[in-house]
Write a protein that holds these residues in place. Structure first.
Motif, mmCIF file in Angstrom:
data_model
loop_
_atom_site.group_PDB
_atom_site.id
_atom_site.type_symbol
_atom_site.label_atom_id
_atom_site.label_comp_id
_atom_site.label_asym_id
_atom_site.label_seq_id
_atom_site.Cartn_x
_atom_site.Cartn_y
_atom_site.Cartn_z
ATOM 1 N N SER A 121 15.905 -5.660 -2.111
ATOM 2 C CA SER A 121 15.676 -4.222 -2.662
ATOM 3 C C SER A 121 14.484 -3.837 -3.190
ATOM 4 O O SER A 121 14.001 -2.653 -2.636
ATOM 5 C CB SER A 121 16.681 -4.327 -4.114
ATOM 6 O OG SER A 121 16.142 -3.184 -4.726
ATOM 7 N N ALA A 122 13.562 -4.467 -3.560
ATOM 8 C CA ALA A 122 12.099 -4.149 -3.661
ATOM 9 C C ALA A 122 11.387 -3.835 -2.427
ATOM 10 O O ALA A 122 10.857 -2.731 -2.399
ATOM 11 C CB ALA A 122 11.502 -5.386 -4.348
ATOM 12 N N ALA A 123 11.681 -4.474 -1.623
ATOM 13 C CA ALA A 123 10.993 -4.283 -0.064
ATOM 14 C C ALA A 123 11.827 -2.846 0.319
ATOM 15 O O ALA A 123 10.931 -2.130 0.813
ATOM 16 C CB ALA A 123 11.238 -5.289 0.849
ATOM 17 N N GLY A 124 12.911 -2.928 0.380
ATOM 18 C CA GLY A 124 13.636 -1.492 0.877
ATOM 19 C C GLY A 124 13.000 -0.450 0.194
ATOM 20 O O GLY A 124 13.130 0.816 0.891
ATOM 21 N N GLN A 125 13.143 -0.575 -1.114
ATOM 22 C CA GLN A 125 12.720 0.861 -2.096
ATOM 23 C C GLN A 125 11.285 1.217 -1.890
ATOM 24 O O GLN A 125 10.837 2.144 -1.446
ATOM 25 C CB GLN A 125 12.949 0.458 -3.421
ATOM 26 C CG GLN A 125 14.426 0.350 -3.711
ATOM 27 C CD GLN A 125 14.952 1.912 -3.833
ATOM 28 O OE1 GLN A 125 14.532 2.756 -3.989
ATOM 29 N NE2 GLN A 125 16.355 1.617 -3.414
ATOM 30 N N SER A 126 10.326 0.223 -1.330
ATOM 31 C CA SER A 126 9.177 0.314 -1.331
ATOM 32 C C SER A 126 8.834 1.045 0.151
ATOM 33 O O SER A 126 8.092 1.960 0.444
ATOM 34 C CB SER A 126 8.327 -0.902 -1.190
ATOM 35 O OG SER A 126 6.833 -0.910 -0.831
ATOM 36 N N ALA A 127 9.650 0.577 1.222
ATOM 37 C CA ALA A 127 9.489 1.330 2.188
ATOM 38 C C ALA A 127 10.019 2.632 2.480
ATOM 39 O O ALA A 127 9.449 3.474 2.854
ATOM 40 C CB ALA A 127 10.330 0.330 3.426
ATOM 41 N N ALA A 128 11.010 2.728 1.762
ATOM 42 C CA ALA A 128 11.788 4.212 1.529
ATOM 43 C C ALA A 128 11.034 5.046 0.876
ATOM 44 O O ALA A 128 10.766 6.238 1.301
ATOM 45 C CB ALA A 128 13.083 4.084 0.942
ATOM 46 N N ARG A 129 10.177 4.577 0.049
ATOM 47 C CA ARG A 129 9.301 5.511 -0.658
ATOM 48 C C ARG A 129 7.761 5.691 -0.264
ATOM 49 O O ARG A 129 7.166 6.290 -0.750
ATOM 50 C CB ARG A 129 9.291 5.225 -2.293
ATOM 51 C CG ARG A 129 10.758 5.697 -2.765
ATOM 52 C CD ARG A 129 10.720 5.423 -4.374
ATOM 53 N NE ARG A 129 11.908 5.939 -4.670
ATOM 54 C CZ ARG A 129 13.264 5.297 -4.984
ATOM 55 N NH1 ARG A 129 13.359 4.126 -4.393
ATOM 56 N NH2 ARG A 129 14.162 6.013 -5.575
ATOM 57 N N ASP A 130 7.580 4.822 0.737
ATOM 58 C CA ASP A 130 6.122 4.740 1.245
ATOM 59 C C ASP A 130 5.195 4.086 0.230
ATOM 60 O O ASP A 130 4.000 4.532 0.154
ATOM 61 C CB ASP A 130 5.664 6.235 1.831
ATOM 62 C CG ASP A 130 6.486 6.420 3.032
ATOM 63 O OD1 ASP A 130 6.831 5.619 3.733
ATOM 64 O OD2 ASP A 130 6.459 7.541 3.289
ATOM 65 N N TYR A 131 5.515 3.252 -0.571
ATOM 66 C CA TYR A 131 4.721 2.890 -1.298
ATOM 67 C C TYR A 131 4.119 1.491 -0.697
ATOM 68 O O TYR A 131 4.618 0.988 0.319
ATOM 69 C CB TYR A 131 5.766 2.093 -2.922
ATOM 70 C CG TYR A 131 6.080 2.873 -3.679
ATOM 71 C CD1 TYR A 131 5.549 4.249 -3.768
ATOM 72 C CD2 TYR A 131 7.117 2.677 -4.249
ATOM 73 C CE1 TYR A 131 5.940 5.074 -4.710
ATOM 74 C CE2 TYR A 131 7.728 3.658 -5.011
ATOM 75 C CZ TYR A 131 6.986 4.926 -5.326
ATOM 76 O OH TYR A 131 7.607 5.900 -6.182
ATOM 77 N N GLU A 132 2.882 1.119 -1.227
ATOM 78 C CA GLU A 132 2.502 -0.203 -0.564
ATOM 79 C C GLU A 132 3.291 -1.439 -0.950
ATOM 80 O O GLU A 132 3.830 -1.550 -1.913
ATOM 81 C CB GLU A 132 1.019 -0.366 -1.195
ATOM 82 C CG GLU A 132 -0.029 0.640 -0.678
ATOM 83 C CD GLU A 132 -1.414 0.466 -1.218
ATOM 84 O OE1 GLU A 132 -1.712 -0.978 -1.329
ATOM 85 O OE2 GLU A 132 -2.177 1.145 -1.471
ATOM 86 N N SER A 133 3.547 -2.080 0.044
ATOM 87 C CA SER A 133 4.055 -3.439 -0.020
ATOM 88 C C SER A 133 3.676 -4.276 -1.210
ATOM 89 O O SER A 133 4.243 -5.098 -2.086
ATOM 90 C CB SER A 133 4.184 -4.287 1.098
ATOM 91 O OG SER A 133 2.910 -4.732 1.536
ATOM 92 N N LYS A 134 2.329 -4.055 -1.436
ATOM 93 C CA LYS A 134 1.814 -4.976 -2.862
ATOM 94 C C LYS A 134 2.244 -4.662 -4.180
ATOM 95 O O LYS A 134 2.410 -5.249 -4.788
ATOM 96 C CB LYS A 134 0.240 -5.175 -2.827
ATOM 97 C CG LYS A 134 -0.461 -3.920 -3.281
ATOM 98 C CD LYS A 134 -1.923 -3.804 -3.230
ATOM 99 C CE LYS A 134 -2.516 -2.820 -3.797
ATOM 100 N NZ LYS A 134 -3.932 -2.741 -4.160
ATOM 101 N N ASP A 135 2.838 -3.116 -4.110
ATOM 102 C CA ASP A 135 3.257 -2.772 -5.232
ATOM 103 C C ASP A 135 4.607 -3.317 -5.686
ATOM 104 O O ASP A 135 5.169 -3.767 -6.533
ATOM 105 C CB ASP A 135 3.375 -1.557 -5.449
ATOM 106 C CG ASP A 135 2.127 -0.267 -5.507
ATOM 107 O OD1 ASP A 135 1.167 -1.203 -6.011
ATOM 108 O OD2 ASP A 135 1.904 0.599 -5.235
ATOM 109 N N ALA A 136 5.445 -3.541 -4.512
ATOM 110 C CA ALA A 136 6.742 -4.098 -4.532
ATOM 111 C C ALA A 136 6.631 -5.506 -4.788
ATOM 112 O O ALA A 136 7.286 -6.216 -5.660
ATOM 113 C CB ALA A 136 7.701 -3.971 -3.311
ATOM 114 N N LEU A 137 5.608 -6.168 -4.210
ATOM 115 C CA LEU A 137 5.350 -7.784 -4.513
ATOM 116 C C LEU A 137 5.036 -7.740 -5.936
ATOM 117 O O LEU A 137 5.536 -8.693 -6.540
ATOM 118 C CB LEU A 137 4.290 -7.968 -3.490
ATOM 119 C CG LEU A 137 3.909 -9.546 -3.682
ATOM 120 C CD1 LEU A 137 5.344 -10.675 -3.355
ATOM 121 C CD2 LEU A 137 2.914 -10.140 -2.823
#
Length: 98
Positions: free
Chosen positions: A21-37
């Motif tokens: 979910s964190a990875a998917g939300q990060s990708a959908a909103r164009d956040y950096e993956s380090k924020d989701a991590l």
């Protein structure tokens, strides 16, 4: 507290679903993956630390369950203590890794 195979699989599925979910939300909103991590790590560490804090309580509940006795009746009080502890640990972990 997971005793059956199904409960153990469900306990494993929760962190995996959280990571997905964190990875998917990060990708959908164009956040950096380090924020989701960061957020996933924050929550995961908080859950683990809170679990360690309540280890004796869980062991006592498990022993009562094995002995055929009912669980403690203080469910509301215990939930309140757990949530306060979770919030405090979350703030401390966020401060330390932030």
């Amino acid at each position: 507290m997971a005793t059956t195979r199904r409960q153990k699989l469900a306990a494993l599925a929760v962190p995996l679903a959280g990571a997905a979910s964190a990875a998917g939300q990060s990708a959908a909103r164009d956040y950096e993956s380090k924020d989701a991590l960061f957020i996933f790590t924050l929550i995961a560490l908080t859950v683990v630390i809170t679990r360690v804090i309540f280890a004796r309580w869980f062991a006592r509940q498990k022993a009562r369950q094995r002995a055929g006795q009912p669980a403690d009746d203080n469910a509301n009080k215990q939930a309140a203590v757990f949530l306060v502890t979770f919030a405090v640990v979350l703030a401390v972990v966020a401060f330390l890794i932030g």
